[in-house]
Design an enzyme around this catalytic site. Structure first.
Site: not given
Ligand code: F6P
Length: 557
Positions: A213, A219, A274-275, A360, A391, A519
């Protein structure tokens, strides 16, 4: 602002809890033959049996009706007005000054949903049409790699909402996957994740989706850069990147800075959390996997649940009911953990997806106005597919000291009918909720052991170990088949449940400031680790760990 614990219904529920403490679920069933029929609901293809919960029924002779008291709490918490505000595009994410309009992403073409006075639905459908057209071209083998071959592998690089949703959905809908296309998801900055996927794919036939987003997530950008490096180590050149890398983002500038042509970018909007972004172009990998037609069915399933949530009275509204049950257990009965147990192998990532959605969203300690919360908010959500869990961790559910309300989720028909597998799966699912509820008394254990010829001494020694207290609550959620529409409705059910919980706790569900500190610190720690000098600016533990890593990795300059 009225704090949740100051509402009259909250006080009434407190008193009600004290009055009903001694009533067991088994007794409620034994005394009330109409219980199953009364405590159930169905909408958008989702059926929920919530009769195995600690709810007294006035219609069955109880002085007070637990569900009615809970609904009263929803009324006093303005759930309906808050819901309507969300659907109308109001700023329901106040700390980021944004609406939260995931419902607009699955609204039909003729809907009218406004942000700042402008109907966003035409734009949503324009992007959705592009996603569908692109998916079709790749699926049909028209979109070719740099050596003229059709795409065989799609690698989605993203994390959090830009990974968990699409990953969960492509796994859940695997039986509908395109035969030629293999889907891969890379999220972890641990290089092993990317390397293990790259070992399995061919640069000539691989399409990378960089899904972020913000397009600033460390990462994702690290993985995307390494993937591009790997791609360019083949015979590909810079100009071939356009045929093999597409982006899904709200950030055009960062996308072109990364080197992806914005013609190959699928946009979305800052009012998509995002979620909740699975329904936006973040769902591109899902559309590629199951095809545009089924992808639209997936959106339609979610929309059907949206209509139910928006229109059904609170007392028969499924997301509201599930949320009220969570509030009941979390805030009145001391159960702060919630298990999601899908009896569907394809839903194996569903608990992880719900973990982000719920934890979240509702992992908050302040009210919307910033004042401290004095009641418990979001519970710990976890899970693994049944029957495997039976199990493993189910021992704690049956005999541990924690009571863990559980959602059993099961399709009535299998997508892979095979002998008696599905009857066995259903039998296990239904038997577990019965066992959790009924338990097994010491007397029953004694009688069973006596019949088996065991001595009194043996019986005395083992009776405690072999008894089950029971009285453990659960919901059972069924669908006919877990197809695209059912999955869409199921996800939307939980999205709205989480929203209602937040409305009752008066917390802000659409921000996630809690992930920021880690972060920020990671940036500092990263630059210090790379500088190759002894570190002394942190606490003793962090300094010690960093210095050990610097030394053991041979980084000291
Ligand atoms: O660090 C949390 C977050 O901002 C989430 O809310 C989001 O889904 C995820 O990181 C990934 O963010 P992006 O889509 O901006 O890379």
């Amino acid at each position: 602002m009225t704090r949740p614990e100051d509402r009259p219904a909250w006080h009434a529920l407190d008193a009600h809890r004290d009055a009903m403490m001694d009533t067991t679920l088994s007794t409620l069933f034994d005394q009330d033959p109409g219980r199953f029929d009364a405590l159930q609901g169905e909408a958008a293809g989702i059926f929920i049996d919530f009769s195995k919960n600690h709810l007294l029924r006035a219609a069955a002779g109880a002085q007070e009706d637990t569900h009615a008291l809970l609904v009263q709490l929803a009324v006093e918490s303005d759930v309906a007005a808050k819901r309507d505000a969300m659907f109308a595009g109001a700023i329901v994410n106040p700390t980021e000054h944004r609406p939260a309009l995931h419902v607009a992403l699955r609204a039909p073409r003729n809907a009218d949903i406004r942000v700042d006075g402008e109907n966003v639905v035409p734009e949503v459908h324009a992007v959705l049409d592009r996603v569908c057209t692109f998916s079709e071209r790749v699926r049909e083998g028209e979109w070719l790699g740099f050596t003229g071959k059709p795409i065989t592998d799609v690698v989605n690089i993203g994390i959090g909402g830009s990974d968990l949703g699409p990953l969960m959905a492509t796994e859940a809908l695997a039986p509908f996957a395109h035969e030629r296309l293999s889907m891969h998801y890379v999220s972890n900055v641990d290089g092993s994740h990317l390397v293990s996927v790259l070992k399995r794919v061919n640069p000539e036939t691989t399409l990378f989706i960089v899904a972020s987003k913000t397009f600033t997530t460390q990462e994702t950008l690290t993985n995307a850069r390494s993937a591009r490096g790997w791609f360019l180590e083949s015979k590909a050149t810079d100009k071939d990147v356009a045929r093999h890398f597409v982006a899904v983002s709200t950030n055009d500038e960062a996308v072109s800075e990364f080197g992806i042509d914005t013609d190959n970018m699928f946009g979305f909007w800052d009012w998509v959390g995002g979620r909740y972004s699975l329904w936006s172009s973040i769902g591109l990998s899902v559309a590629l996997c199951i095809g545009p037609e089924r992808y639209r069915q997936f959106l339609a399933g979610a929309h059907a649940m949206d209509r139910h949530f928006a229109e059904a009275p609170l007392e028969s509204n499924l997301p509201v009911t599930l949320a009220l049950l969570t509030v009941w257990y979390n805030n009145f009965l001391g159960c702060n953990s919630h298990l999601i147990a899908p009896y569907d192998q394809y839903l194996h990532r569903f608990p992880a997806y719900l973990q982000q959605l719920t934890m979240e969203s509702n992992g908050k300690s302040v009210h919307v106005d910033g004042s401290r919360v004095d009641v418990e908010t979001g519970p710990i959500v976890w899970g693994e597919p049944g029957t495997n869990g039976q199990h493993a961790y189910f021992q704690l559910l049956h005999q541990g000291t924690h009571v863990i309300p559980t959602d059993f989720i099961v399709p009535l028909e299998s997508l892979n009918p095979l002998g008696e597998h599905h009857e066995l799966l259903l039998a296990n699912c239904f038997a577990q909720s019965e066992a959790l509820m009924r338990g097994k008394s010491g007397d029953a254990v004694r009688a069973e052991m006596r019949d088996a010829g065991r001595s009194d001494a043996e019986i005395d020694a083992l009776v405690g170990h072999r008894s089950f207290a029971g009285d453990r609550p659960s919901n059972t959620i069924t669908v006919q088949r877990m197809d695209a529409a059912a999955l869409g409705a199921l996800i939307a059910l939980y999205e709205h449940k989480v929203f209602v919980e937040a409305a009752i706790w008066d917390i802000a569900p659409f921000d996630q400031w809690g992930v920021e500190l880690g972060k920020q610190l990671a940036k500092t720690v990263h630059s210090e680790l790379s500088a190759g000098k002894t570190v002394s600016s942190h606490d003793a533990s962090t300094n010690g760990l960093m210095n050990r890593a610097i030394k053991r990795r041979g980084l000291l300059a």
